[in-house]
Design an enzyme around this catalytic site. Structure first.
Site, short mmCIF file in Angstrom:
data_model
loop_
_atom_site.label_atom_id
_atom_site.label_comp_id
_atom_site.label_asym_id
_atom_site.label_seq_id
_atom_site.Cartn_x
_atom_site.Cartn_y
_atom_site.Cartn_z
N GLY A 1 -2.05 68.48 -66.82
CA GLY A 1 -0.80 68.86 -67.47
C GLY A 1 -0.22 70.13 -66.87
N GLY B 1 0.23 73.54 -66.53
CA GLY B 1 -0.48 74.73 -66.96
C GLY B 1 0.31 76.00 -66.83
N LYS C 1 8.69 77.46 -63.42
CA LYS C 1 7.31 77.55 -62.94
C LYS C 1 6.89 79.02 -62.94
CE LYS C 1 4.50 76.05 -58.98
NZ LYS C 1 4.55 75.32 -57.69
N GLY D 1 -0.82 81.21 -66.72
CA GLY D 1 0.49 80.56 -66.69
C GLY D 1 1.54 81.29 -65.89
N ARG E 1 12.70 75.11 -60.64
CA ARG E 1 12.56 73.94 -59.77
C ARG E 1 13.50 72.83 -60.24
NH1 ARG E 1 6.91 71.20 -60.10
NH2 ARG E 1 6.23 72.50 -58.35
N ASP F 1 -1.90 63.98 -59.00
CA ASP F 1 -0.90 64.62 -59.85
C ASP F 1 0.21 65.27 -59.03
OD1 ASP F 1 -3.40 66.25 -59.42
OD2 ASP F 1 -2.04 67.87 -60.01
N ASN F 2 0.07 65.27 -57.70
CA ASN F 2 1.11 65.81 -56.83
C ASN F 2 1.80 64.72 -56.03
OD1 ASN F 2 0.72 68.47 -57.61
ND2 ASN F 2 -0.91 68.79 -56.11
N ASP G 1 5.31 70.24 -55.20
CA ASP G 1 4.21 71.21 -55.22
C ASP G 1 3.91 71.74 -53.82
OD1 ASP G 1 2.03 72.83 -55.56
OD2 ASP G 1 1.09 71.57 -57.06
#
EC number: 2.7.7.-
Length: 478
Positions: free
Chosen positions: A74, A76, A97, A110, A160, A236-237, A246
């Site tokens: 998720g 983060g 981000k 974070g 982003r 996840d990327n 990413d």
């Protein structure tokens, strides 16, 4: 789909300041910021102020990281601020981000530092100019507080812009938990968002797999031609939109070598330059696994042969896409069976002699006009290049275009300016250590027109000195 996200509020930075504003992208998005005070923009795009009506969320996803499955990842250190419809009628995500902790932060703070956020800005803008699908940075805002890594660093938030943040890992999150109903909703949403031509069709889930495979094949082929190394191709990327997402430990290759790795955490070379097509196929197989209960609800195992055929076909899809661009970069007319061998031999020649990837492709266009001095100077001796050049010239017979036209077409495919690692580091260091954005802005100026050779930009075309390039490593910046 509330199961796919968690509400979150960004942390309020103490003293946000706008470090970079992407006016071109803002105009593309239809955002009229011309009369907006910079301080107001800084507060908005650092998370200090939330747009009226916005409900920021952090998205859930899983992922295979370096081959190992993490069932709960998720966002983060990121959140989805909202969506806008751009001037072309396309829906775009606006995300922050580095805006603080979320329910998915685990042990992280974070936060993000100026350097990694500017890297994402620089490389994303370079990819856009190169014609490679990519997320982009709308703004970079400093927060006025340090973030603590190996040492204190100035904090920053990046805004982003993405076609979406739907990932292979998003599907994995629900597949792992056996939530087929959610997978079905997610697939229909993905189709509506990115592949509307498939909506309502019988067999749409298998067609979705094929469509994602096609986009990824095209994307990775462009990466390989540009000499781009993503560095962290976890599932996840992999964005289902077909965009590059990413830019943590990414870098561009200088000397052509298939085993090139820059990421400090890629100890085994899993995500090396030459491995990227195979890793994309591996990630696609993980996506296919999540779709099996949708392709054949009564018997998911029955869907395996059809899904396997698509995944196994990725290699041919990729190779076709790669060869299409190789023919253009080589200045070839038409198609011949031995074109693949000609292109492969060229790359083996570059690797054998440690020749700069970008300049070799670029200077080959000079050879089309009978001006081979710059190309020859890249090799240890003219003899190393001569046999291959004879084959290349023979392939150009017969020709229907004038040599200057062939050369011009080749230069439109092979850039002169890329984000050279030493130049990126120079820019990041100036901004992080001295607050000087000059090197970043000058680098962006060169990168915004990568195919046009211009006076005064020679240093932006040249690779780093050997002592700077040797042992170069990139970091995720998390």
């Amino acid at each position: 789909m509330p199961e796919a996200w968690a509400p979150v509020r960004p942390e309020t930075p103490p003293a946000p300041e706008l470090l970079y504003w992407n006016a071109e992208l803002a105009d593309e998005l239809g955002l009229d910021a011309g009369q907006t005070d910079k301080g107001e923009l800084a507060r908005l795009f650092s998370g200090a102020d939330i747009p009226e009506g916005a409900q920021p969320i952090a998205q859930a996803y899983a992922g295979h990281q370096f081959g190992g499955l993490s069932p709960s990842l998720g966002d983060g250190r990121a959140l989805l601020l909202g969506e806008v419809t751009d001037r072309n009628g396309q829906r775009r995500d606006i995300a922050l981000k580095g805006s603080g902790q979320t329910p998915f932060s685990r042990r992280g703070d974070g936060k993000a530092a100026v350097g990694p956020m500017l890297r994402e800005l620089i490389v994303g803008e370079a990819m856009q100019a190169l014609g490679i699908p990519t997320t982009r940075a709308l703004a970079v805002t400093t927060t006025g507080e340090p973030v603590y890594r190996e040492r204190p660093l100035p904090g920053a938030v990046l805004t982003r812009v993405a076609a979406s943040h739907l990932r292979v890992g998003t599907f994995q999150y629900f597949a792992i938990r056996g939530e087929t109903a959610m997978l079905n909703k997610l697939a229909d949403y993905t189709i509506a968002r990115h592949y509307p031509q498939l909506a309502g069709r019988d067999g749409r889930h298998l067609a979705l797999l094929a469509a994602v495979a096609e986009r990824q094949a095209a994307l990775i082929a462009r990466w390989m031609h540009a000499g781009f190394i993503h560095g962290v191709m976890n599932t996840d990327n992999m964005a289902l939109s077909g965009e590059t997402i990413d830019y943590g430990p990414c870098a561009f290759m200088d000397a052509h070598y298939p085993g090139t790795v820059f990421s400090s955490i890629d100890h085994q070379g899993r995500y090396a330059y030459g491995n990227q097509p195979a890793i994309a196929q591996w990630n696609l197989a993980r996506f296919a696994e999540t779709l099996l209960p949708l392709i054949s609800p009564d018997d998911p195992a029955a869907a395996v042969p059809a899904a396997t055929e698509i995944v196994e076909g990725f290699e041919d899809l990729y190779q076709r896409r790669w060869l299409e661009q190789a023919r253009r970069k080589l200045g070839l007319e038409g198609e011949r069976d031995d074109d693949q061998a000609l292109a492969d031999d060229w790359l083996m020649l570059l690797a054998a002699h440690g020749v700069d990837h970008t300049l070799a492709w670029r200077y080959l266009a000079d050879e089309a006009e009978g001006k081979g001095e710059r190309l020859a100077a890249l090799f240890p001796s003219p003899d190393a290049l001569t046999p291959w050049l004879k084959q290349w010239h023979a392939r150009h017979v017969p020709r229907t275009r004038r040599p200057p036209d062939i050369a011009a077409a080749m230069r439109r495919e092979s850039p002169l300016y890329i984000p050279r690692n030493h130049l990126v580091e120079e820019a990041l260091d100036a901004a992080s250590e001295r607050g000087d954005m000059g090197p970043t802005l000058k680098l962006l100026e060169a990168l915004h027109q990568p195919f046009a050779e211009r006076d005064g930009l020679d240093r932006y075309a040249q690779p780093a000195a050997a002592e700077l390039a040797e042992g170069y490593r990139t970091f995720c910046g998390t």
